[in-house]
Design a protein around this motif. Structure first.
Motif, PDB file in Angstrom:
ATOM      1  N   CYS A 120       4.881 -25.801 -19.826  1.00  0.00           N
ATOM      2  CA  CYS A 120       5.421 -26.294 -18.035  1.00  0.00           C
ATOM      3  C   CYS A 120       5.126 -26.113 -17.360  1.00  0.00           C
ATOM      4  O   CYS A 120       3.258 -26.420 -17.065  1.00  0.00           O
ATOM      5  CB  CYS A 120       5.931 -24.296 -18.089  1.00  0.00           C
ATOM      6  N   LYS A 121       5.579 -27.111 -16.455  1.00  0.00           N
ATOM      7  CA  LYS A 121       4.536 -28.045 -15.168  1.00  0.00           C
ATOM      8  C   LYS A 121       3.833 -26.841 -14.395  1.00  0.00           C
ATOM      9  O   LYS A 121       3.300 -26.959 -13.592  1.00  0.00           O
ATOM     10  CB  LYS A 121       5.200 -28.702 -14.578  1.00  0.00           C
ATOM     11  N   GLY A 122       5.144 -25.672 -13.566  1.00  0.00           N
ATOM     12  CA  GLY A 122       4.694 -24.540 -13.120  1.00  0.00           C
ATOM     13  C   GLY A 122       4.418 -23.474 -14.011  1.00  0.00           C
ATOM     14  O   GLY A 122       4.351 -23.266 -14.676  1.00  0.00           O
ATOM     15  N   ARG A 123       4.344 -22.139 -13.214  1.00  0.00           N
ATOM     16  CA  ARG A 123       3.542 -20.922 -13.438  1.00  0.00           C
ATOM     17  C   ARG A 123       4.835 -20.097 -12.769  1.00  0.00           C
ATOM     18  O   ARG A 123       5.063 -20.499 -11.868  1.00  0.00           O
ATOM     19  CB  ARG A 123       2.375 -20.515 -13.304  1.00  0.00           C
ATOM     20  N   THR A 175      11.461 -21.580 -14.307  1.00  0.00           N
ATOM     21  CA  THR A 175      10.336 -22.037 -14.381  1.00  0.00           C
ATOM     22  C   THR A 175      10.896 -23.146 -15.819  1.00  0.00           C
ATOM     23  O   THR A 175      11.000 -23.074 -16.885  1.00  0.00           O
ATOM     24  CB  THR A 175       9.234 -21.516 -14.951  1.00  0.00           C
ATOM     25  N   PRO A 176      10.485 -25.112 -15.117  1.00  0.00           N
ATOM     26  CA  PRO A 176      11.285 -25.810 -16.074  1.00  0.00           C
ATOM     27  C   PRO A 176      10.089 -25.974 -16.988  1.00  0.00           C
ATOM     28  O   PRO A 176       8.794 -25.609 -17.276  1.00  0.00           O
ATOM     29  CB  PRO A 176      11.252 -27.350 -15.019  1.00  0.00           C
ATOM     30  N   ARG A 177      10.572 -25.969 -18.223  1.00  0.00           N
ATOM     31  CA  ARG A 177      10.067 -26.867 -19.620  1.00  0.00           C
ATOM     32  C   ARG A 177      10.253 -27.719 -19.823  1.00  0.00           C
ATOM     33  O   ARG A 177      11.491 -27.886 -20.228  1.00  0.00           O
ATOM     34  CB  ARG A 177      10.043 -25.176 -20.944  1.00  0.00           C
ATOM     35  N   VAL A 178       9.616 -28.593 -21.093  1.00  0.00           N
ATOM     36  CA  VAL A 178       9.547 -29.504 -21.174  1.00  0.00           C
ATOM     37  C   VAL A 178       9.148 -29.879 -22.837  1.00  0.00           C
ATOM     38  O   VAL A 178       7.551 -29.163 -22.659  1.00  0.00           O
ATOM     39  CB  VAL A 178       9.329 -31.581 -20.939  1.00  0.00           C
TER      40      VAL A 178
END
Length: 517
Positions: A120-123, A175-178
């Motif tokens: 995740c780029k952000g929290r 929250t985006p996840r890659v």
């Protein structure tokens, strides 16, 4: 950093009037001494009881899906007769999964995915974890924990917020996840979102847990029976979700969210969190044994939704009857299985309900909790159970006619037609009276219901509710004043309430139940 749920005192329990905090291992060692677990918020408690049920099934052998109906019932009776969990079995189970109940473990934190820190780029923020706090652009109403100043959450409380997210979390944007080049920023709803669940409640935690274990053979779908903390490897987010099977899979293996908690420097609280999607592929369906299911027009069954405005007693017949004619409701499977205990534990069992009134996506309205009297044994007499269902339906029929009467009289008083023919104004709503009437009616109808159930008196039930409906009608419309126009409209619409009686020639089953069933 460690916060071992087996030994840390995070569970608030009660023995009589004495309250204390203990760990998970001590809970199972002393379950026969403890009166109850005091967990909050209710959605977190609902999730906790499912987790505890999986563990209880493991240490008693009631998770064996190869047992027949008779064999499973015999084993449950033997466990109850023993009166306590086998200490060796408890130690063996927790020893087998040692380290898997650590809330802040680096490699396998309990019910969490440590990979989110990198994927995740952000929290998401700790305010997102606690559903009662405002997060993002939400308005600040009852809690002033803004994103600029998010108070830490004690670890003992964070466990319940973690469970709430996993079981009742929202669908939609997250929250985006890659993962391996595949990115996503939306998730599916938690398996219990907007539902109300019903759990047996005994005199001790031991009785509550053993009575609350559903027959394992009902959960056999051919998949692996594993709870998340029992799996050897973390799941593949891009793979196919495991088929929910066994008590571990059905009760604790259908999460649609992935969560990771960030501990404080001293490991005593949570200061941040990641909350995102757990799977890209569709989830596989499974019926939860603590939910009421009802049939839609197409013939499919769906879980009954929670409604904060609906009192628990109005669902009491759903806990007694396998099928209710007016809505084709099926009672929770765990309660249907308790009839074999009618000679032992059933007469003292109550039912506790945990509900979370939500929409399907992100709006959380209100959570509720309630407890019924110890009347589950009534399910063994089908005539009594049917009479109780008829009484509930009579109460709802009267309230519906009361609502129509209050709506119509309000319109009549606020429209030039005065209730004669079609309203001349199209901007006159039903007004505040129907809501006021419902509030007054249901609060007092509950007393009528339980009194008649205790007395086993089901004759002429509609008369009591009719008298109540007329009383409420007079109370609500009293504010209209004594002008002839108002009095005329009130008296004209009063007759709508009487129409709640069963039509002639279509007498309900209640009228056939005579004086006492």
């Amino acid at each position: 950093m460690s916060y071992d749920l087996l030994t840390r005192p995070w569970l608030s329990v009660r023995t009589g009037d004495v309250r204390e905090e203990i760990g998970l291992r001590e809970l199972f060692e002393r379950a026969h001494e403890l009166t109850d677990i005091e967990a909050s918020p209710p959605p977190g408690a609902s999730g906790l009881w499912r987790v505890l049920t999986v563990i209880a099934a493991r240490v008693t052998g009631l998770d064996d899906m190869t047992l027949s109906d008779y064999e499973w019932g015999e084993r449950q009776a033997e466990v109850l007769e023993r009166g306590a969990f086998d200490q060796e079995a408890v130690e063996k189970y927790f020893g087998k999964h040692e380290g898997r109940f650590d809330l802040f473990d680096a490699g396998r934190p309990w019910l969490q995915d440590p990979r989110l820190r990198e994927e995740c780029k952000g929290r998401s923020g700790v305010n997102k974890l606690v559903m009662s706090r405002p997060a993002g652009n939400n308005q600040v109403w009852f809690n002033h924990a803004t994103a600029l100043d998010p108070p830490p959450v004690p670890a003992s409380e964070a466990v319940f917020h973690l469970l709430t997210q996993l079981y009742y979390g929202p669908s939609g944007q997250c929250t985006p996840r890659v993962v391996s080049g595949t990115s996503g920023g939306n998730s599916k709803a938690g398996p219990l979102r907007r539902t109300i669940s019903f759990h047996p409640l005994g005199r001790t935690v031991f009785e509550s847990l053993v009575a609350g274990i559903p027959p394992a053979y009902l959960c056999d779908s051919g998949g692996a029976d594993l709870a998340p903390w029992e799996a050897e490897e973390l799941p593949d987010p891009l793979g196919v979700p495991p088929r929910p099977s066994g008590l571990g899979g059905v009760l604790a293996g259908r999460f649609q969210h992935a969560v990771l908690l960030e501990p404080s420097a001293d490991g005593e609280s949570v200061v941040d969190a990641w909350i995102t999607w757990a799977w890209r592929d569709r989830e596989l369906p499974a019926e939860d044994p603590y939910l009421v299911y009802q049939q839609n027009k197409e013939g499919s069954f769906y879980a009954r939704q929670a409604d904060a405005s609906r009192a628990l007693w109005r669902d009491f017949d759903s806990l007694l009857l396998e099928d209710i004619g007016d809505e084709h409701r099926r009672r929770p499977a765990v309660l249907a299985a308790l009839e074999d205990l009618r000679g032992t534990l059933l007469p003292v069992l109550r039912v506790r309900a945990f509900g979370f009134d939500q929409d399907g996506q992100t709006r959380d309205k209100e959570w509720t909790v309630g407890v019924t009297p110890a009347l589950l044994a009534l399910a063994s007499d089908i005539r009594v159970a049917r009479a109780i269902s008829d009484m509930r339906q009579a109460a709802e029929r009267v309230q519906q006619h009361l609502r129509w009467a209050l709506r119509d009289v309000w319109i009549a008083l606020n429209d030039p037609s005065n209730g004669d023919g079609k309203p001349q104004r199209k901007d006159v709503s039903e007004g505040p009276w129907p809501a006021q009437g419902a509030y007054r009616y249901w609060a007092r109808a509950e007393g009528i219901f339980w009194r008649r159930v205790r007395e086993r008196r089901f004759d002429s039930v509609v008369d009591d509710f009719l008298r109540l409906g007329l009383e409420v009608y007079d109370e609500v419309t009293d504010s209209a004043g004594s002008l002839p126009r108002a009095k005329r409209a009130i008296e004209l619409k009063r007759g709508l309430i009487y129409k709640a009686r069963a039509p002639i020639g279509k007498a309900s089953r209640t009228s056939k139940t005579k004086e006492r069933v």
